[in-house]
Scaffold this active site. Structure first.
Site, mmCIF file in Angstrom:
data_model
loop_
_atom_site.group_PDB
_atom_site.id
_atom_site.type_symbol
_atom_site.label_atom_id
_atom_site.label_comp_id
_atom_site.label_asym_id
_atom_site.label_seq_id
_atom_site.Cartn_x
_atom_site.Cartn_y
_atom_site.Cartn_z
ATOM 1 N N THR B 156 42.987 39.513 35.896
ATOM 2 C CA THR B 156 43.910 40.411 35.174
ATOM 3 C C THR B 156 43.760 41.820 35.771
ATOM 4 O O THR B 156 44.406 42.129 36.762
ATOM 5 C CB THR B 156 43.648 40.401 33.650
ATOM 6 O OG1 THR B 156 42.286 40.676 33.400
ATOM 7 C CG2 THR B 156 44.030 39.059 33.056
ATOM 8 N N LYS B 182 36.445 35.719 35.722
ATOM 9 C CA LYS B 182 37.323 36.883 35.720
ATOM 10 C C LYS B 182 36.875 37.808 34.595
ATOM 11 O O LYS B 182 36.233 37.382 33.628
ATOM 12 C CB LYS B 182 38.787 36.505 35.527
ATOM 13 C CG LYS B 182 39.145 35.822 34.240
ATOM 14 C CD LYS B 182 39.470 36.701 33.039
ATOM 15 C CE LYS B 182 40.386 37.837 33.389
ATOM 16 N NZ LYS B 182 40.676 38.630 32.157
ATOM 17 N N THR B 193 31.626 34.814 28.239
ATOM 18 C CA THR B 193 32.239 35.952 28.920
ATOM 19 C C THR B 193 33.737 35.865 28.785
ATOM 20 O O THR B 193 34.249 35.019 28.071
ATOM 21 C CB THR B 193 31.920 35.951 30.410
ATOM 22 O OG1 THR B 193 32.552 37.103 30.972
ATOM 23 C CG2 THR B 193 32.493 34.729 31.106
ATOM 24 N N ASN B 400 42.902 51.950 31.098
ATOM 25 C CA ASN B 400 43.099 51.471 29.729
ATOM 26 C C ASN B 400 44.114 52.266 28.939
ATOM 27 O O ASN B 400 44.524 51.862 27.861
ATOM 28 C CB ASN B 400 41.768 51.398 28.998
ATOM 29 C CG ASN B 400 41.004 50.190 29.489
ATOM 30 O OD1 ASN B 400 41.461 49.078 29.330
ATOM 31 N ND2 ASN B 400 39.880 50.424 30.147
ATOM 32 N N SER B 405 51.566 48.931 30.256
ATOM 33 C CA SER B 405 52.863 49.368 30.789
ATOM 34 C C SER B 405 53.049 48.948 32.240
ATOM 35 O O SER B 405 52.202 48.286 32.815
ATOM 36 C CB SER B 405 53.004 50.868 30.625
ATOM 37 O OG SER B 405 51.839 51.505 31.094
#
Lengths: 405, 405
Positions: B156, B182, B193, B400, B405
């Site tokens: 991500t 990840k 995790t 963050n 967006s």
């Protein structure tokens, strides 16, 4: 920049008979900066306080607690900025005692009648010689209408000074309460705050005064957080001079407690509004909890989450982050399908997910505001709690990546 | 930028017989992005896992735990990025079940033989139709030498993919272990995790496999934190296909556990090295504690302190902040005069304050490094613990404040 926080106006800060304040530029960390405050008390004043629970508490915290416990009449409080005298071992204890002894000599009292306070960088030796050298200047400056300058003399990374006054009629007479505080970072008080001093001319016996300061702290300074870091030097002190002639008895106690708590709350909220790098002031209301502990657990999980705080900084209604924080707060039997989350008046989540009525534009509208309330209705019991915090911005990092230099 | 973390090399990732992997661009959040992964298991594989303790755990976490508990042979794991399917209520549960059922149809198994995983934004409906539409593409892509692409498909905010392989000789035969993970933000695993998948061709009975994955998680993913936010979607899965013909027995268990924990630790540390905005990788060693709980309390207090993290970002040896964090960690009988704090090999604090031998230039030298160890010697007992974290930079806030967006 401070969030909806106006600087105090000198003329609106009311003197408290029996309390005089004097400041000095002692050059503790930098030259030409007000960094020393002496608060002198007339005979008959009582003093109570609550202090940090940090195990690495500063030397002046240890000494102030010792001197309070000795139950001598307190004659003066001595406050320096620029150095916390924390993490300084035996040398720090010795420096704090020297400062008390030297001020006592100048004021004609015993060292145990002086309470010391320090704030600033941790783990650097206190330049006690500079503090001692600055004392005559502070004593020459002593006056009762000096709260405005006193509020400025205790600032560190604060942008705005914090001070307020109230008057209340008790027993047919006017009682005055004036307080100051400082703090902006390393703010997650636990039984106290960075530094706060509240004085009244009411007469309050010391054991009652101690109860009142603890109650006020629990409702105010113990409900704020900027960054979750509990300072080594927190102290909130309450002084009662008795000069108004009004003695607080059982009939007046609730009214007096209310106004003291009100002053403490305004000073505590001012610290959050002036939180390092803050652009938003966030009220977190927990409703319907089983007990205060679980309300505060959930409230602080939200308040400390860097992801929640950065979303508020961005005015981004990425509100799933609030749900995540509620979920990891440590309330292990929490049924998330039963709780509701509101942003001001907007219902955001219920039944374990986003509310059917929720519109992104409603969330966006509230997130644009500078004062925002997150309301979590737990549906587990009858206990409520309120916390106050701020967002997390580039400037928080900037301030704390360069504070020493 | 990731701290001393090199990207995996495709040719160095060893296939695990019995495991094939297929990826797709399903357009879940954005087009032209690998966002779907199917891990298909041959007959005979055992699967075990540990999951987030977050009460707002995601729908796929609930479904995966249900399906594991049913004790059917697991035939496939389905992973999507771009949407966490967390805080989505009944609708989210239904979406997770639909995804399992649709993949089961395509693979010719029952829905309970599929385990689902999601990661991404919280509290937004899962576009399950896009996931279903992407499945044939992922199935067509299934192959055993596809770990490299699989590691990329689950990213991500990760900058670098996380994957590693080991081989170990047991009972005269070679056993292979390959894993991917990840995660970059919302990292403070508690029993797991963000997402981690480790497979081996050893044969390991399911109850033993469950013990081994928990042990590996406790020594690896449960020892890292980026921001203290425990995700809603954490899962670490361990797969044993048995294809090597080596069955793990009591004699081999310790050796096998060691290599699995080693893989898990490398993957967990990679998450911290790729922590959002990280510029430093910080190892926190606690020594001489009474128990593991107090070691981790103190370690996490240091690791979560924004003041400590920003000082490391600034390479500023403002090390009193470490003392403050130790002091407020909640170990109420801690005698601060007895502990020692080291920065790599430099003794920073002892006897309750700065060490007499400490020189600012020594602290400064270590702070300039990108890999730094904070060592706290508690002198209270015989228990040690190690945690890993990163610093806190402008870029953490930037990432963050703009993630959605």
């Amino acid at each position: 920049m401070p969030v909806n926080l106006t600087a105090p106006v000198a003329a609106q800060l009311l003197p408290v008979a029996g309390v005089s304040l004097g400041i000095a530029e002692a050059g503790i960390k930098r030259a030409n900066r007000k960094d020393l405050l002496v608060i002198k008390l007339d005979d008959g004043a009582t003093v109570a306080g609550v202090f940090t629970t940090n195990r690495f508490c500063a030397a002046p915290v240890t000494v102030a607690k010792e001197h309070l416990a000795a139950k001598n009449a307190v004659r003066a409080l001595l406050v320096n900025t620029g150095n916390a005298n924390a993490g300084t071992g035996e040398q720090g204890m010795s420096a704090a005692r020297t400062a008390c002894a030297e001020l006592a000599k100048l004021l004609g009292c015993s060292p145990e009648q002086v309470l010391p306070y320090s704030t600033g960088v941790i783990m650097e030796p206190l330049p006690v010689d500079k503090i001692v050298a600055g004392m005559p200047q502070a004593i020459a400056n002593l006056k009762v209408d000096n709260w405005y300058d006193a509020a400025h003399a205790i600032m560190t990374t604060d942008i705005v000074a914090k001070a307020t006054s109230r008057q209340v009629q008790l027993g047919g007479k006017i009682v005055t309460i004036t307080g100051i505080s400082k703090g902006s970072g390393m703010i997650h008080p636990n039984m106290a705050t960075m530094l706060g001093y509240i004085a009244t001319d009411a007469k309050i016996a010391q054991p009652l005064l101690q109860e009142m300061v603890r109650e006020a702290a629990n409702q105010s300074f113990n409900c704020i957080t900027v960054d979750g870091d509990t300072s080594t030097n927190d102290a909130l002190m309450l002084i009662a001079t008795g000069k108004s002639g009004v003695e607080i008895n059982d009939a007046d106690r609730a009214a007096m407690q209310a106004v003291i708590t009100d002053v403490a709350t305004e000073l505590a909220q001012a610290i959050v509004r002036d939180g390092e790098g803050a652009t938003k002031f966030i009220t977190i209301q927990l409703e319907g909890g089983k007990d205060e502990a679980e309300c505060k657990k959930i409230g602080y999980a939200i308040a400390h989450s860097p992801l929640v705080k950065t979303a508020f900084f961005a005015s981004d209604p990425n509100l799933g982050r609030i749900l995540a924080a509620i979920g990891y707060a440590g309330v292990t039997d929490l049924d998330v399908a039963k709780l509701k989350v509101y942003l001001d008046d907007v219902l955001v989540a219920e039944n374990g997910g986003r509310a059917a009525s929720y519109l992104e534009e409603d969330g966006q509208r509230v997130m644009q505001q500078s004062d925002i309330t997150i309301r979590v209705v737990l549906g587990r019991g009858a206990v409520d709690a309120t916390l106050w915090t701020c967002d997390f911005s580039y400037d928080y990092v900037k301030i704390n990546a360069s504070y020493r230099s």
